[in-house]
Design a protein around this motif. Structure first.
Motif, PDB file in Angstrom:
ATOM      1  N   GLY A 191      16.931  -1.121  19.694  1.00  0.00           N
ATOM      2  CA  GLY A 191      17.327  -1.651  18.350  1.00  0.00           C
ATOM      3  C   GLY A 191      18.217  -2.821  18.378  1.00  0.00           C
ATOM      4  N   PRO A 192      19.087  -3.193  17.446  1.00  0.00           N
ATOM      5  CA  PRO A 192      19.414  -2.522  16.096  1.00  0.00           C
ATOM      6  C   PRO A 192      18.243  -2.628  15.548  1.00  0.00           C
ATOM      7  CG  PRO A 192      21.157  -4.076  16.934  1.00  0.00           C
ATOM      8  CD  PRO A 192      19.874  -4.311  17.733  1.00  0.00           C
ATOM      9  N   VAL A 193      18.150  -1.848  14.379  1.00  0.00           N
ATOM     10  CA  VAL A 193      17.058  -1.518  13.360  1.00  0.00           C
ATOM     11  C   VAL A 193      16.898  -2.562  12.384  1.00  0.00           C
ATOM     12  CG1 VAL A 193      15.937  -0.164  11.564  1.00  0.00           C
ATOM     13  CG2 VAL A 193      17.107   0.885  13.740  1.00  0.00           C
ATOM     14  N   GLY A 248      16.215   4.711  10.778  1.00  0.00           N
ATOM     15  CA  GLY A 248      16.701   5.015  11.813  1.00  0.00           C
ATOM     16  C   GLY A 248      15.818   6.257  12.446  1.00  0.00           C
ATOM     17  N   THR A 275      14.696  -4.832  20.050  1.00  0.00           N
ATOM     18  CA  THR A 275      14.591  -4.324  18.619  1.00  0.00           C
ATOM     19  C   THR A 275      13.191  -4.178  18.214  1.00  0.00           C
ATOM     20  OG1 THR A 275      14.813  -4.674  16.346  1.00  0.00           O
ATOM     21  CG2 THR A 275      14.585  -6.605  17.611  1.00  0.00           C
ATOM     22  N   VAL A 318      12.730   4.951  14.212  1.00  0.00           N
ATOM     23  CA  VAL A 318      13.065   4.459  15.609  1.00  0.00           C
ATOM     24  C   VAL A 318      13.327   5.427  16.686  1.00  0.00           C
ATOM     25  CG1 VAL A 318      14.502   2.939  16.772  1.00  0.00           C
ATOM     26  CG2 VAL A 318      13.500   2.292  14.669  1.00  0.00           C
ATOM     27  N   ILE A 328      20.948   2.583  15.919  1.00  0.00           N
ATOM     28  CA  ILE A 328      20.232   2.913  14.378  1.00  0.00           C
ATOM     29  C   ILE A 328      21.140   3.250  13.355  1.00  0.00           C
ATOM     30  CG2 ILE A 328      18.269   4.027  15.816  1.00  0.00           C
ATOM     31  CD1 ILE A 328      19.201   6.549  15.274  1.00  0.00           C
ATOM     32  N   SER A 364       9.121   1.453  18.144  1.00  0.00           N
ATOM     33  CA  SER A 364      10.215   1.804  19.142  1.00  0.00           C
ATOM     34  C   SER A 364       9.718   2.495  20.523  1.00  0.00           C
ATOM     35  CB  SER A 364      11.005   2.661  18.353  1.00  0.00           C
ATOM     36  OG  SER A 364      10.553   3.826  17.702  1.00  0.00           O
TER      37      SER A 364
END
Length: 373
Positions: free
Chosen positions: A101-103, A45, A124, A48, A35, A307
Motif C-alpha cells: 500500500g497505500p492504495v 482496499g 504500492t 488489495v 488500505i 497487490s
C-alpha cells in the motif's frame, strides 16, 4: 493445485477507525497492509487485501521465509491524504518495516516522506500518480503498477485511434490522481489535434452533476474522459443518461469497480476503462487464480494481482536480503527482475517499474468486462 494452510485470525484495535490486526500463527515477519477500510473507497482496499492475503497464505503454506511465518497488519487510511501520515506513524510506531500500500495516490504522497525517512519499505500496488516518486529521491518507495503518465497516453492513444471523436470533454475530481491523469490525457489529445472543448474539475462527493452535464451538452462534445474514482463516474453516467446526453465515457482504473454498476445502473454499459492487463488470464498464473477461487476471491479485479505481486516482491527481497528493510530496499533497486504474477518486474532509481502494461476494457452492465477494440 490447492495447497492447504492454517491461519488463526486475531482481531485487535489499532487505534485507527476501522483498523484491525490479522495474525497468522507464530507470525514473525510483519507486513503492514495500508488500505481504506472506511470511507467511500473501501472496495479498492478489499481488492488489495484479497491479493496480499492470498500471497501471504500461499507463502505461509509453503513454509514462510526461513521457517518464519508472515503476518499482515491492516491499517486504515481511508484513502484520505490527511490520514496517510497518521497511518504511516502507526506503522512506524508498531515497528513494522514493510508496507503493501497505500492504495490511493493522495494518501501515498502524503505518507511517503514518513515511510522513507523512517526506513520502511513501501510497495504500492495501486497509487499511479507520478508525483509520488518524481524528483523525490526516495529509496524505500516502490510500485507494482504503472504511472498515470503511462496510463494516460494508453487511454489517449485508444481515443485517437479507435474512437476518433470530433470534440472531447476532459473532467477530473480536482485530486492528485484524478487531475493528474486527466491532464495527461488532455495533453496527448491536444498533441494529436483532437479538440478538447472542456477541461474542468468537479467536486468529489457531490450528488448532483447536472450543471456540468448541461455544460457538456452545450459544448457539443461527443466523448467524455473522466479522471477520478467510481462514485462520481457512476453518477456522471446515470445523470447524463437521465438528461439525454448520449456520449461514450472513459476513465482510469479508479472507475473500474463493480460498485459503479450499482450507481450508474444500465448507463454503465459500454463505459471504457484503462486497467492493468488481465494477468489472471495468463496460464502461468493458474495456480494463483485457483487459490483465489478456493477462497471465493476475484483474481481479475483491478488491483488483486498487482497487490499479490507487491507482496511477492517484498517476500522475495526479504528471502534474498534478510529481514532488514534497508537491505531489502537495496536489493530491490539492484535486482534485474523478480518473478511475479505480472511477469518479471524491476524498478528504476526512483522506485517505478521499468515497464507496465495498461489495456483498455469495455465495462458491461452485468459487471463483466471485455477487451475493447
Amino acid at each position: 493445485m490447492n495447497v492447504p494452510f492454517r491461519m488463526h485470525t486475531v482481531v485487535a484495535a489499532l487505534g485507527l477507525a476501522g483498523a484491525a490486526l490479522f495474525s497468522t500463527a507464530h507470525a514473525q515477519i510483519k507486513i503492514a497492509l495500508v488500505i481504506p477500510t472506511t470511507g467511500a473507497l473501501t472496495q479498492y482496499g478489499d481488492m488489495v487485501k484479497e491479493g496480499a492475503t492470498t500471497a501471504v497464505e500461499m507463502a505461509n503454506a509453503a513454509g514462510g521465509i526461513g521457517g518464519k511465518k508472515i503476518e499482515l497488519v491492516p491499517v486504515d487510511d481511508a484513502c484520505e491524504p490527511k490520514q496517510g501520515p497518521v497511518a504511516a506513524n502507526r506503522v512506524v510506531n508498531s515497528k513494522i518495516g514493510y508496507v503493501v500500500g497505500p492504495v490511493c495516490s493522495g494518501a501515498s504522497i502524503a505518507a511517503a516522506p514518513i515511510y522513507n525517512n523512517e526506513g520502511v519499505v513501501v510497495v504500492t500496488p495501486s497509487a499511479t500518480s507520478p508525483a509520488l516518486t518524481d524528483g523525490k529521491n526516495y529509496h524505500f518507495i516502490f510500485r507494482t503498477i504503472g504511472r498515470d503518465d503511462q496510463q494516460g497516453p494508453a487511454a489517449a492513444k485508444f481515443i485517437i485511434s479507435n474512437i476518433k471523436p470530433k470534440k472531447v470533454a476532459v473532467l477530473h475530481d480536482k485530486q492528485s490522481y484524478g487531475q493528474g491523469i486527466a491532464s495527461a490525457v488532455r495533453d496527448d489529445l491536444k498533441k494529436a489535434n483532437v479538440p478538447v472543448a472542456l477541461f474542468e474539475g468537479i467536486n468529489a462527493g457531490d450528488s448532483d452533476y447536472s450543471a456540468v452535464i448541461t455544460k457538456l451538452k452545450g459544448a457539443g462534445v461527443d466523448f467524455v474522459y473522466y479522471g477520478g474514482y467510481h462514485p462520481e463516474m457512476g453518477l456522471l453516467l446515470r445523470q447524463a443518461a437521465e438528461q439525454g446526453l448520449k456520449v461514450k465515457m472513459m476513465g482510469p482504473e479508479g472507475v473500474g469497480n463493480p460498485e459503479v454498476n450499482a450507481i450508474a445502473g444500465p448507463a454503465v454499459e459500454g463505459m471504457l476503462v484503462t486497467l492493468p492487463a488481465d494477468f489472471a488470464a495468463n496460464p502461468k498464473n493458474a495456480a494463483v487464480v485457483k487459490a483465489f477461487q478456493d477462497k471465493k476471491r476475484n483474481a481479475s479485479g483491478a488491483f488483486q494481482l498487482t497487490s499479490f505481486a507487491a507482496t511477492q516482491s517484498l517476500l522475495a527481497a526479504i528471502k534474498a536480503a534478510g529481514d532488514n528493510p534497508a537491505k531489502v530496499a537495496d536489493w530491490m533497486h539492484k535486482t534485474t527482475g523478480v518473478d511475479t504474477v505480472l511477469g518479471p518486474v524491476s524498478w528504476n532509481k526512483q522506485g517505478d517499474l521499468n515497464s507496465f502494461d495498461f489495456q483498455v476494457f469495455q465495462w458491461h452492465k452485468d459487471g463483466s468486462k471485455s477487451l475493447a477494440k
